[in-house]
Design an enzyme around this catalytic site. Sequence first.
Site, PDB file in Angstrom:
ATOM      1  CG  LEU A 274      -2.125  -0.882   1.128  1.00  0.00           C
ATOM      2  CD1 LEU A 274      -2.959  -1.115   2.457  1.00  0.00           C
ATOM      3  CD2 LEU A 274      -2.984  -0.309   0.107  1.00  0.00           C
ATOM      4  NE  ARG A 275       7.711   3.407   0.732  1.00  0.00           N
ATOM      5  CZ  ARG A 275       8.212   3.762   1.658  1.00  0.00           C
ATOM      6  NH1 ARG A 275       7.568   3.273   2.812  1.00  0.00           N
ATOM      7  NH2 ARG A 275       9.084   4.857   1.811  1.00  0.00           N
TER       8      ARG A 275
END
Length: 684
Positions: A274-275
Amino acid sequence: MSTYPFSAVVGMDDMRLALVLNAVSPAIGGLLVRGEKGTAKSTTVRALTAVLPEVAVVPGCRFSCDPAAPDPACPDGPHDASAPVAVRPARLVELPVGASEDRLVGSLDLERALTEGVKAYEPGLLAAAHRGVLYVDEVNLLHDHLVDLLLDAAALGTSYVEREGVSVRHAARFLLVGTMNPEEGELRPQLLDRFGLTVDASAPREPDVRAEVVRRRLAADDDPAAFAARWVDEEQALAERIARARGRLASVVLPDAALRQITTVCAAFDVDGLRADLVMARTALAHAAWSGRSEVDAEDVRVAARLALPHRRRRNPFDAPGLDEQQLDQALQDAADQGPDEPPDGPGAGAPDGSGQDDSGQDDSGQDDSAVDEGQSSVDAGAGAGAGAGAGVAPRPAPEAPPAPAATPFRARLLTVPGLGTGAAGRRSRARTDSGRVTASRIPAERVARLHLPATLVAAAPHQLARGRAGRGLVMRREDLRESVREGREGNLVLFCVDASGSMAARARMSAVKGAVLSLLLDAYQRRDKVGMVTFRGAEAQVALPPTSSVEAAAARLQALPTGGRTPLAAGLLRAADVLRVERMRDPSRRPLLVVVTDGRATGSAGSAPTAPVEQAQRAAALLAAAGVVSVVVDCESGAVRLGLAVTLATALGGELLRLDEVAADSLASSVRARTATPSRKVA
Ligand SMILES: [Zn+2]
């Protein structure tokens, strides 16, 4: 000295925008600039600080504490809340590629701690960069050891130094900017992911723009002060705009529709974790603030995608850089079509309607990106297919013949680098290490790394009377200190150079070859080695896997390795030499072991003299031997008639020779000894 004005940089628009957005919102996480030499990358980075807002600091604090919120753990603290406030320009700190650990994290004087009882700490570059910019030119050549320290500090926002139980900790939050020329080697994936944004810098193609670049450069070199003076107003305006955007940032709104666009785009480009979504959201917010908007719109999302995604979806060094604009348009359109009535966290996310497959998280297999890539990187795939029968350069499986599967792996023989190394701890070759068993003590050459306490006490004891010992404690002097000499094992860089040409392509044999290499890879994993792989087939050699600690990645590349075509053995060896040369800069103490997997055949392009390729291979092998590279040749020749070409190659390499069936740990070693090219280089 007067730096080139940021506003005066021509071209480099993406790079300047990415730097500005990071200045507006440091949480974006920095910038990596990739590009050829001579594109003013460094000039642009160095120009940035002049337009950054000034920094308020506690006067006299070497760790740049913010007077409004001083670091409670500051080594120069505690700071008085009523202390005066100093304001200074933002700082740019350059980390040289060859810097020592002490230079980066600071040095702790263990001698003074022991002999005077004081914590003497000299801050390093991480302390100097706190609340400023840390710039690494040629970041791809940074020593692995420094990369680890940098990653730790960047992840924690803290630098931590410890020697023999004496420790110092201080805040280290900085805007990390790296520049690199990808032709000189790729960046470690862990480090790549640390950079919030990436841009590709190239010299402008338009003659008029190039002319303007040259004109300004000439003027700047001619009279730097006068040139800078001409840009004062622009610089001032830019600095004010950045400061305004920074002030506005907290109040910018990210509407649900824009957030959905961001997550849809990230899912469509198949990024890890999800970075990317987070970085994109921060970048879009910063861009809205920079553009004077109070709400993120589609343009902000588009800019954020262009800057935040390219390096997060590339898992293969051969994928084209940049982002496919059509695919981006499509994803943005999809998000708009989805409409605001469907809840983003609703049942759709888990439902087996096809869309859920994209975010199932199984992105380590190395295969899942092929579906996406096949369609969009048709440019390089097509170029490979056009080169002729099965001579594709893409590392993906050729569609007509699936790659041979690897045979079941087995326990591999231990291959070692002779002598006593000084590399990172591991389980392969003998080495002086920090852990290992203590074999002796010695007078330290510089700083004491590992104190040898008994030897130190023994050295101090005879002098106590003369030194006038009165109290309970020993009177220690610097010259008493002794450090431990330890011996253990180090990890090495095991670089495979694998022949994937037509002569090796018999399916059963390629399975056996892959099985043997896979066995050596698993062995390398257990011994904490780094591994890399160069393959050669058809027209050229390629780096199938740059040196990495990820054995999984290596195994995936190996499984998917296609075979066929001519045998450019010399090109394979030269490419291996290139990889080793770059790696020696990055990680000088890690000793390499080259494993050449081949039947020893070499063929050139059609029409060249038949003997030339063999001679070229011999010359390439001699070059490696002259560079002191320790090598092992795994002879893959099979069948009734044997040419013994691998023996000749091993001789030229000054290396060891193993038959394919001798890679296993329980095979007979005696046959190896008999066929050894140079008895001094032993395979243990
Ligand atoms: Zn402080």
